[in-house]
Design a protein around this motif. Sequence first.
Motif, short mmCIF file in Angstrom:
data_model
loop_
_atom_site.label_atom_id
_atom_site.label_comp_id
_atom_site.label_asym_id
_atom_site.label_seq_id
_atom_site.Cartn_x
_atom_site.Cartn_y
_atom_site.Cartn_z
N THR A 12 0.86 -1.20 0.00
CA THR A 12 0.00 0.00 0.00
C THR A 12 0.90 1.25 0.00
OG1 THR A 12 -0.05 -0.02 2.42
CG2 THR A 12 -1.91 -1.08 1.29
N ARG A 34 3.52 -8.20 4.05
CA ARG A 34 2.88 -9.41 4.59
C ARG A 34 1.59 -9.75 3.86
NH1 ARG A 34 2.57 -6.94 10.38
NH2 ARG A 34 1.81 -5.36 8.91
N SER A 35 0.91 -8.75 3.25
CA SER A 35 -0.40 -8.99 2.62
C SER A 35 -0.24 -9.51 1.20
CB SER A 35 -1.20 -7.68 2.57
OG SER A 35 -1.24 -7.09 3.83
N SER A 136 11.65 9.89 8.18
CA SER A 136 10.50 10.76 8.42
C SER A 136 10.98 12.15 8.82
CB SER A 136 9.65 10.19 9.55
OG SER A 136 8.57 11.05 9.85
N TYR A 148 7.36 6.72 18.09
CA TYR A 148 7.49 6.75 16.63
C TYR A 148 8.69 7.59 16.20
CZ TYR A 148 6.61 7.32 11.66
OH TYR A 148 6.76 7.33 10.29
N PRO A 178 9.51 11.82 4.66
CA PRO A 178 8.22 12.44 4.35
C PRO A 178 7.62 13.15 5.55
CG PRO A 178 8.21 10.04 3.96
CD PRO A 178 9.40 10.36 4.80
N VAL A 181 1.65 12.13 4.74
CA VAL A 181 1.29 11.58 3.43
C VAL A 181 -0.03 10.82 3.60
CG1 VAL A 181 2.08 10.24 1.46
CG2 VAL A 181 3.76 11.17 3.06
N THR A 183 -1.97 8.05 3.28
CA THR A 183 -1.85 6.60 3.02
C THR A 183 -2.58 5.86 4.15
OG1 THR A 183 0.08 6.18 4.40
CG2 THR A 183 0.53 6.99 2.17
O1 NJP Z 1 1.93 3.57 5.06
P1 NJP Z 1 1.18 2.22 4.67
P2 NJP Z 1 3.00 4.48 4.27
N1 NJP Z 1 6.85 -6.64 7.31
O2 NJP Z 1 0.52 1.78 5.90
C1 NJP Z 1 4.18 -2.76 5.38
C2 NJP Z 1 6.75 6.15 6.58
N2 NJP Z 1 6.13 7.46 6.75
O3 NJP Z 1 3.11 4.14 2.86
O4 NJP Z 1 2.78 -6.04 5.71
C3 NJP Z 1 6.68 -6.25 6.05
O5 NJP Z 1 0.37 2.44 3.43
C4 NJP Z 1 2.69 -2.76 5.08
O6 NJP Z 1 2.27 -3.94 4.46
P3 NJP Z 1 1.62 -5.25 5.20
C5 NJP Z 1 6.21 5.04 7.45
O7 NJP Z 1 6.73 5.10 8.76
C6 NJP Z 1 4.84 7.67 6.44
O8 NJP Z 1 2.66 5.86 4.65
O9 NJP Z 1 0.94 -5.93 4.06
N3 NJP Z 1 5.96 -5.20 5.68
C7 NJP Z 1 2.59 -1.66 4.06
O10 NJP Z 1 2.92 -2.15 2.77
C8 NJP Z 1 6.70 3.83 6.69
O11 NJP Z 1 8.04 3.53 7.04
C9 NJP Z 1 4.30 8.94 6.63
O12 NJP Z 1 0.72 -4.75 6.27
C10 NJP Z 1 5.36 -4.50 6.66
C11 NJP Z 1 3.68 -0.69 4.49
O13 NJP Z 1 4.54 -1.39 5.40
C12 NJP Z 1 6.67 4.30 5.23
O14 NJP Z 1 6.52 5.71 5.27
C13 NJP Z 1 5.08 9.96 7.12
C14 NJP Z 1 5.48 -4.84 8.01
C15 NJP Z 1 3.12 0.53 5.18
O15 NJP Z 1 2.35 1.22 4.26
C16 NJP Z 1 5.54 3.76 4.40
O16 NJP Z 1 4.31 4.07 5.05
C17 NJP Z 1 6.40 9.71 7.42
C18 NJP Z 1 6.28 -5.97 8.32
N4 NJP Z 1 6.46 -6.39 9.59
C19 NJP Z 1 6.92 8.46 7.23
N5 NJP Z 1 4.77 -3.95 8.75
C20 NJP Z 1 2.88 9.25 6.33
N6 NJP Z 1 2.11 8.36 5.71
O17 NJP Z 1 2.43 10.38 6.65
C21 NJP Z 1 4.22 -3.09 7.88
O18 NJP Z 1 7.13 10.72 7.90
N7 NJP Z 1 4.56 -3.41 6.61
#
Ligand code: NJP
Length: 228
Positions: A12, A34-35, A136, A148, A178, A181, A183
């Motif tokens: 995502t 994981r999904s 971040s 965080y 970032p 964002v 998401t």
């Molecule tokens: O969020 P989201 P973002 N093993 O929830 C995966 C940083 N960030 O794109 O495993 C493998 O759509 C999860 O997939 P799933 C934030 O800290 C964001 O915004 O299937 N994968 C999903 O693909 C992060 O580092 C903002 O649940 C794991 C993904 O991670 C990055 O941006 C601001 C997992 C998360 O996607 C991407 O986040 C900022 C695991 N154990 C930094 N656990 C913001 N959105 O505002 C989770 O400063 N995932």
Amino acid sequence: PQKVFLITGASTGIGAATARHAVDAGHRVVLAARSTDKLEALAAELGGADHALAVACDVTEWDQVEALVKTTVDTFGRLDIAFANAGFGASRGFLNESPEHWKAMVLTNVYGAALTIRATIPQLTETKGHLLLTGSVAGRRALPGSLYSATKWAVTAMGESARQELNDTGVRVTLIEPGMVDTPFFDNGAGDGALHADDIARAVMYAVGQPPHVDVNEILIRPTAQGT
Ligand code: NJP
């Protein structure tokens, strides 16, 4: 030339958007999270086996991260770009988050990123590749909300440590920082004026599109209206 581009957290948000931009630019992508259902749907959208490979991987499990890199090389023959992007961490404050939530956040954001770096360095060294990490704004200044920010300060430090350690290998290291964002990171949306995942994906593509002598060390992007 076409590169092999591995992305964790690709199911995502920022990871999925980056995968779309990378395939548009002619790269082959390895999608890890994981999904499995979401990864497979995205891989199909991106044109299937010639362009995208979906690999189920929990970044907190060393065996799975090691296997992810092995599957990448077995399938596409090499690894040029690794984007350690998986992470989470809505910030509700020290009293409103459970110890279990903290443990999972530290394991994913810090340990998971370290495992991804460790597993990809040998291949990146061979290809004089590129390592990117999602840090971040909260990894540059402490924002309220318990652990965080601390996990993202750790990512900032790991990015700089990796850059110095890899300095004479030709591997480049870029920290993406970032602001807000829009998401699934946020349970209730990021609010008006937030960045889009595409905005971050364009920054990633800028960094990886530079000639080999240019190492974009970090890119910090806030929405125009974000003050902190
Ligand atoms: O969020 P989201 P973002 N093993 O929830 C995966 C940083 N960030 O794109 O495993 C493998 O759509 C999860 O997939 P799933 C934030 O800290 C964001 O915004 O299937 N994968 C999903 O693909 C992060 O580092 C903002 O649940 C794991 C993904 O991670 C990055 O941006 C601001 C997992 C998360 O996607 C991407 O986040 C900022 C695991 N154990 C930094 N656990 C913001 N959105 O505002 C989770 O400063 N995932």
